[in-house]
Scaffold this active site. Structure first.
Site, PDB file in Angstrom:
ATOM      1  N   GLU A 166       9.076  -9.475  -4.214  1.00 41.21           N
ATOM      2  CA  GLU A 166       7.979  -9.084  -5.107  1.00 41.21           C
ATOM      3  C   GLU A 166       8.446  -8.236  -6.291  1.00 41.21           C
ATOM      4  O   GLU A 166       8.065  -7.057  -6.418  1.00 41.21           O
ATOM      5  CB  GLU A 166       6.894  -8.333  -4.326  1.00 41.21           C
ATOM      6  CG  GLU A 166       6.278  -9.148  -3.212  1.00 41.21           C
ATOM      7  CD  GLU A 166       5.052  -8.498  -2.581  1.00 41.21           C
ATOM      8  OE1 GLU A 166       4.676  -7.389  -2.993  1.00 41.21           O
ATOM      9  OE2 GLU A 166       4.464  -9.119  -1.679  1.00 41.21           O
ATOM     10  N   GLU A 357       5.396 -13.832   3.474  1.00 38.32           N
ATOM     11  CA  GLU A 357       4.536 -12.766   4.001  1.00 38.32           C
ATOM     12  C   GLU A 357       3.093 -13.220   3.920  1.00 38.32           C
ATOM     13  O   GLU A 357       2.654 -13.762   2.894  1.00 38.32           O
ATOM     14  CB  GLU A 357       4.621 -11.475   3.164  1.00 38.32           C
ATOM     15  CG  GLU A 357       5.842 -10.651   3.378  1.00 38.32           C
ATOM     16  CD  GLU A 357       5.852  -9.374   2.531  1.00 38.32           C
ATOM     17  OE1 GLU A 357       4.770  -8.850   2.197  1.00 38.32           O
ATOM     18  OE2 GLU A 357       6.966  -8.923   2.215  1.00 38.32           O
TER      19      GLU A 357
HETATM   20  C1  FCB Z   1       3.675  -6.588   0.190  1.00 38.35           C
HETATM   21  C2  FCB Z   1       5.012  -5.962   0.468  1.00 38.35           C
HETATM   22  C3  FCB Z   1       5.188  -5.507   1.890  1.00 38.35           C
HETATM   23  C4  FCB Z   1       3.916  -4.946   2.473  1.00 38.35           C
HETATM   24  C5  FCB Z   1       2.756  -5.861   2.230  1.00 38.35           C
HETATM   25  C6  FCB Z   1       1.446  -5.379   2.818  1.00 38.35           C
HETATM   26  O1  FCB Z   1       3.334  -6.370  -1.145  1.00 38.35           O
HETATM   27  O2  FCB Z   1       6.045  -6.866   0.180  1.00 38.35           O
HETATM   28  O3  FCB Z   1       6.250  -4.606   1.934  1.00 38.35           O
HETATM   29  O4  FCB Z   1       3.723  -3.677   2.048  1.00 38.35           O
HETATM   30  O5  FCB Z   1       2.580  -6.080   0.875  1.00 38.35           O
END
Ligand code: FCB
Length: 459
Positions: A166, A357
Site C-alpha cells: 500500500e 488483504e
Molecule cells: C491495511 C494495512 C494493514 C492493516 C489493514 C487493516 O491498510 O495494509 O496493515 O492495517 O489495512
C-alpha cells in the site's frame, strides 16, 4: 516463469505485518523505525499505543507458527522489518534480524505452509527519514539494496515476493495527511514520495533474479461518485488511488489525469530519464488489498467530514461518503466493490492477481474463553464469494489472504480496532491468544479446498 499460485483454484492465506505484531523493537540490533518515532509523539495514536510490544511475535514464533498450522491455510504473508536487517538503512547487514525471518520461513515450510514476503510494510528506518525519507530518491536506491540483501538470504525458499504494501498510505497518509508515520504535511510533495516508492519497487525488481515472482501490493479502490457534482473530484481521487500506480507499471507513463492533480511529476528533476521505463512491466503479479469502496462527494454535507480528506493533494475540496453497514473502524461493507475492482484491474494489468488483504474490524468480546464473531464471518464469506464471481467473469485471481491472524497494532487506531482471527488479551501480561469463531470458519474453508470444493462453503 511458473507462477507460484496455480490458476485453476483460489488459494487461501492469512497476512500480517512486522511492526503490527513483532514487538522487540530494540532487540538484536534493530534500529528505530519511523513508526517508533511517530508513536512517541503525543496525540498521534488513538489510545497512545505503539508497537514496542505489539503481539510479541518476535519472541513467540513457535506459538504463532502453531496457530498458522492449525488454521490450515496454504500461504502466510508476512513483512520484513527493514530496520532489523539493515539498521542504518544502507550498508551494514544485521544477521540476527535475518535469522528471525529465516526461522519463520523454515518453520512455515516444515508445516506445509508457503511463505509470501513483503519487503516494505511501512517501517522505514528512522535514519533514512532523517535523510529525507521517501521525498528523497536515495531512499529508492537504498530500498533496492535492502531487497537484494533479503532475497539473498531467503530467496531459495520464498517464492512469492512483494516490494511495497500500500504505497498510497506510505506516501499520502505519511506525507500529505500526516496521520501515519512520518506524520508530515507536505501537500503535493506526497506525489514525489509516490514516485520514489514506485521507483524503489522498480529498482528492487531489477536487482531480484528474473525468475523470482515479484509484485507490488496496492490498495486500489472502486471509485463511486455520490452525484454528478462530484465527477471532477472523483477523477482526481481515481488518479491518486489507482492511476498514479497503474499508469507507470502498465504504460510506463503518467496519464493526464495524474499530471493534472500531480503537477510535481511534470518536473524532469523528479521523474528522470529511465524512471518510467524501469517501472513499465515490472510486476509479475499484483496484490490487491480491499476493504471498502470510495464514494467521493463535495464538502458541505450534513455529516462529519471524512478523516482522510486531506490525503488527496491537488484534487480540491472533497469529502467521502460512507454508507451503512459499517465495520467498527467505520468502513462501509460492500463486497461487490471487490468483484468490480478485481475485474477492472485484471483488464487493465493482465497479470495474475492475489487478494493480499481483506478482513474486518469488529468489537469482539471474550466471554468465558470464547469469542463469537458472526459479523466477521459474514464479511469474509461475502468477500470470498465476490472473489469467486470475479474469477467466473474471467479475472485471473489466484489467492485470497485474510487480514489478519492476530489482533494487533492497528496504526493510528492503536489497539482499539481488532481485525484478527485470533483474539489477543492485552489486559493480561502474557498476551494470551484465543481463536475466534472466524478462525474455525477459515479452517473449514481450508479443509474444503483440500477436497476440491469451491469457496466459500457454509457449514
Ligand atoms: C491495511 C494495512 C494493514 C492493516 C489493514 C487493516 O491498510 O495494509 O496493515 O492495517 O489495512
Amino acid at each position: 516463469m511458473t507462477h507460484p499460485l496455480a490458476p485453476d483454484r483460489l488459494a487461501l492465506g492469512v497476512a500480517t505485518a512486522s511492526y503490527q505484531i513483532e514487538g522487540a523493537v530494540d532487540e538484536d540490533g534493530r534500529s528505530p523505525s519511523i513508526w517508533d518515532e511517530f508513536t512517541s509523539r503525543p496525540g498521534t495514536v488513538r489510545d497512545g499505543g505503539d508497537g514496542s510490544r505489539a503481539c510479541d511475535s518476535y519472541h513467540r514464533l513457535d506459538d504463532d507458527l502453531a496457530l498458522i498450522e492449525d488454521l490450515g491455510v496454504e500461504w502466510y504473508r508476512f513483512s520484513i522489518a527493514w530496520p532489523r536487517v539493515v539498521p542504518d538503512g544502507t550498508g551494514r547487514v544485521e544477521p540476527r534480524g535475518l535469522d528471525y525471518y529465516d526461522r519463520l520461513v523454515d518453520g512455515l515450510l516444515a508445516q506445509g505452509c508457503r511463505p509470501a514476503a513483503t519487503l516494505y510494510h511501512w517501517d522505514l528506518p528512522q535514519r533514512l527519514e532523517e535523510a529525507g525519507g521517501w521525498l528523497s530518491r536515495d531512499t529508492a536506491r537504498a530500498f533496492a539494496d535492502y531487497a537484494a540483501v533479503v532475497h539473498e538470504r531467503l530467496g531459495d525458499r520464498v517464492q512469492l515476493w512483494s516490494t511495497h504494501n500500500e504505497p498510497w498510505c506510505a506516501a499520502y497518509l505519511g506525507y500529505a495527511a500526516g496521520v501515519h508515520a512520518p506524520g508530515r504535511r507536505e501537500g503535493g510533495q506526497a506525489h514525489v514520495a509516490a514516485h520514489h516508492l514506485t521507483l524503489g519497487h522498480a529498482w528492487a525488481r531489477q536487482v531480484l533474479p528474473a525468475d523470482a515472482s515479484v509484485g507490488i501490493v496496492l490498495n486500489l479502490v472502486p471509485v463511486w461518485p455520490e452525484d454528478d457534482a462530484a465527477r471532477d473530484v472523483a477523477r482526481g481521487l481515481d488518479a491518486i488511488r489507482n492511476r498514479i500506480w497503474l499508469d507507470p507499471l502498465v504504460d510506463g507513463a503518467y496519464s493526464d489525469a495524474v499530471l493534472e492533480v500531480a503537477p510535481e511529476l511534470r518536473s524532469d528533476d523528479v521523474v528522470r530519464d529511465g524512471d518510467l521505463g524501469a517501472m513499465r512491466g515490472s510486476v509479475d503479479w499484483l496484490g490487491i488489498n480491499y476493504y471498502t469502496p470510495m464514494r467521493p462527494a463535495l464538502p458541505g454535507r450534513d455529516a462529519p467530514p471524512h478523516p482522510e480528506r486531506h490525503a488527496y493533494p491537488g484534487v480540491g475540496d472533497l469529502d467521502l461518503v460512507v454508507r451503512e453497514p459499517r465495520t467498527d473502524i467505520g468502513w462501509e461493507v460492500e463486497a461487490t466493490g471487490l468483484e468490480e475492482l478485481l475485474r477492472t484491474t485484471y483488464e487493465r494489468v493482465g497479470v495474475p492477481l492475489v487478494v493480499t488483504e481483506n478482513g474486518a474490524a469488529y468489537a469482539d468480546q471474550l466471554v468465558d474463553g470464547v469469542v463469537d464473531d458472526p459479523d466477521r464471518i459474514a464479511y469474509l464469506h461475502d468477500h470470498v464469494a465476490a472473489t469467486e464471481r470475479a474469477r467466473d467473469a474471467g479475472a485471473d485471481v489466484r489467492g485470497y489472504f485474510v487480514w489478519t491472524l492476530l489482533d494487533n497494532f492497528e496504526w493510528a487506531e492503536g489497539y482499539t480496532k481488532t481485525f484478527g482471527l485470533v483474539h489477543v488479551d492485552r489486559t493480561h501480561q502474557d498476551l494470551p491468544r484465543t481463536r475466534k469463531s472466524s478462525f474455525g470458519w477459515v479452517q473449514r474453508q481450508a479443509a474444503a479446498l483440500q477436497r476440491g470444493a469451491r469457496l466459500p462453503v457454509t457449514s
